[in-house]
Design an enzyme around this catalytic site. Structure first.
Site, PDB file in Angstrom:
ATOM      1  CG  HIS A 146      43.629  58.168  33.786  1.00 40.45           C
ATOM      2  ND1 HIS A 146      44.417  57.916  32.695  1.00 40.45           N
ATOM      3  CD2 HIS A 146      43.718  59.502  34.026  1.00 40.45           C
ATOM      4  CE1 HIS A 146      44.961  59.052  32.283  1.00 40.45           C
ATOM      5  NE2 HIS A 146      44.553  60.028  33.075  1.00 40.45           N
ATOM      6  CB  CYS A 154      49.003  55.159  27.842  1.00 44.51           C
ATOM      7  SG  CYS A 154      47.549  55.717  26.957  1.00 44.51           S
ATOM      8  CG  ASP A 156      48.769  57.879  30.849  1.00 43.51           C
ATOM      9  OD1 ASP A 156      48.241  57.274  29.901  1.00 43.51           O
ATOM     10  OD2 ASP A 156      48.096  58.364  31.778  1.00 43.51           O
ATOM     11  CB  SER A 157      46.948  60.564  27.733  1.00 49.92           C
ATOM     12  OG  SER A 157      46.196  59.992  28.792  1.00 49.92           O
ATOM     13  CD  GLU A 194      44.602  63.503  33.395  1.00 43.29           C
ATOM     14  OE1 GLU A 194      45.050  64.640  33.584  1.00 43.29           O
ATOM     15  OE2 GLU A 194      45.320  62.496  33.360  1.00 43.29           O
ATOM     16  CB  CYS A 221      41.955  53.057  31.532  1.00 46.06           C
ATOM     17  SG  CYS A 221      42.358  54.820  31.504  1.00 46.06           S
TER      18      CYS A 221
HETATM   19  N1  DGL Z   1      45.475  56.301  30.856  1.00 39.28           N
HETATM   20  C1  DGL Z   1      45.346  56.011  29.488  1.00 39.28           C
HETATM   21  C2  DGL Z   1      44.953  54.589  29.224  1.00 39.28           C
HETATM   22  O1  DGL Z   1      45.395  53.759  29.922  1.00 39.28           O
HETATM   23  C3  DGL Z   1      44.697  57.019  28.607  1.00 39.28           C
HETATM   24  C4  DGL Z   1      43.414  57.585  28.973  1.00 39.28           C
HETATM   25  C5  DGL Z   1      43.032  58.669  28.003  1.00 39.28           C
HETATM   26  O2  DGL Z   1      43.842  59.554  27.757  1.00 39.28           O
HETATM   27  O3  DGL Z   1      41.911  58.608  27.464  1.00 39.28           O
HETATM   28  O4  DGL Z   1      44.257  54.244  28.314  1.00 39.28           O
END
Ligand code: DGL
Length: 282
Positions: free
Chosen positions: A192, A74, A11-12, A153, A190
């Protein structure tokens, strides 16, 4: 490919650990390598072709490490690069959008589904396409929530912090149009966002049931490994290896919360700094 080879997940940042956690829960014998691209987070505001390049770069890095399957944990990365990556590389690659869409189509009763995600994911239309491919009678209402990834984050995820009036009002502003459209199911598009579940539940009340991709993604991983005869079993305790491209200490602390278990060691992996000399708009 041996069954002892690890599953690669990326993931990011720390968000994909919500998916890793579910894979560990459903497949407790599997070895795992997780990479968080914390140098280049967030992916959401980046142009999708750039995110696709980042996806290819990380997929290649994981293949070099001998993974037997890759999960793009992600949504932005999945929207930007899953299909092309699947065509380009030999190793099986799983994304998180189709599994989330499947979970939502199974859950909705009134066939009005909401989806929240990064700007990249929402603008790609990938969820609407995935939901409609499964059931053309379901209407999808979507809303980008660009500020959520930073909140997560930065670790502002304790109850006291995310229930601050400012964060609550932000979530309310993001979700109100979807709730007005009378959705009964909300996809957390997402990885996150599951960490914001308590906040999102508070804002949406009992009107909408929250769906994250993690559960269905793990089911898909199992199905593929089973079909290929590559499920690991009975060969000792599994190993979990964590790597990140920056801020490894913060990754360990915050990541531990996402994963629900302590992360004691994080490898620093050097990657291209695509933003050097340029400001990323978040
Ligand atoms: N967690 C990621 C997603 O599902 C990326 C969030 C990001 O880096 O903007 O999209």
């Amino acid at each position: 490919m041996k069954m002892d080879n690890p599953i690669g997940i990326f993931d990011s940042g720390v968000g994909g650990l919500t998916v890793a956690r579910e894979i560990i829960r459903q497949l407790p014998e599997e070895n795992i390598v997780y990479f968080g691209d914390t140098l280049r987070v967030p992916y959401g505001p980046r142009p999708l072709p750039q995110v696709k390049d980042l996806v290819f770069e990380i997929v290649e890095m994981l293949i070099e490490r001998g993974v037997k399957l890759i999960v793009i944990a992600c949504n932005t990365g999945t929207a930007a690069g899953l299909i092309e990556a699947q065509a380009k590389y030999d190793v099986p690659i799983v994304g998180v959008i189709e599994p989330g869409a499947r979970g939502a189509v199974q859950a909705t009763r009134n066939r009005r589904v909401g989806v929240i995600g990064t700007v990249g994911t929402i603008d790609s239309g990938a969820y609407s396409k995935a939901v409609r491919a499964l059931d053309a009678g379901v209407t999808v209402y979507s809303a980008p929530c660009p500020k959520f990834v930073d909140i997560v984050e930065q670790g502002m995820i304790s109850d006291a912090n995310f229930l601050r009036p400012k964060t609550y009002n932000l979530a309310k502003a993001y979700l109100t149009p979807l709730l007005r459209a009378q959705i009964d199911t909300l996809i957390l598009g997402c990885t996150h966002y599951p960490l914001l579940s308590a906040l999102l539940e508070k804002v949406s009340g009992s009107d909408a049931q929250l769906i994250s991709s993690a559960l269905e993604t793990a089911v898909e991983v199992r199905t593929i490994l089973e079909r290929r005869g590559q499920l690991r079993s009975g060969s000792g305790a599994p190993t979990y290896h964590f790597a990140a491209s920056a801020n490894v200490k913060q990754f360990a602390v915050l990541g531990g919360r996402f994963l629900g278990r302590k992360i004691s060691d994080v490898e620093l992996v050097f990657v291209r700094d695509v933003d050097r000399g340029r400001t990323v708009l978040t």
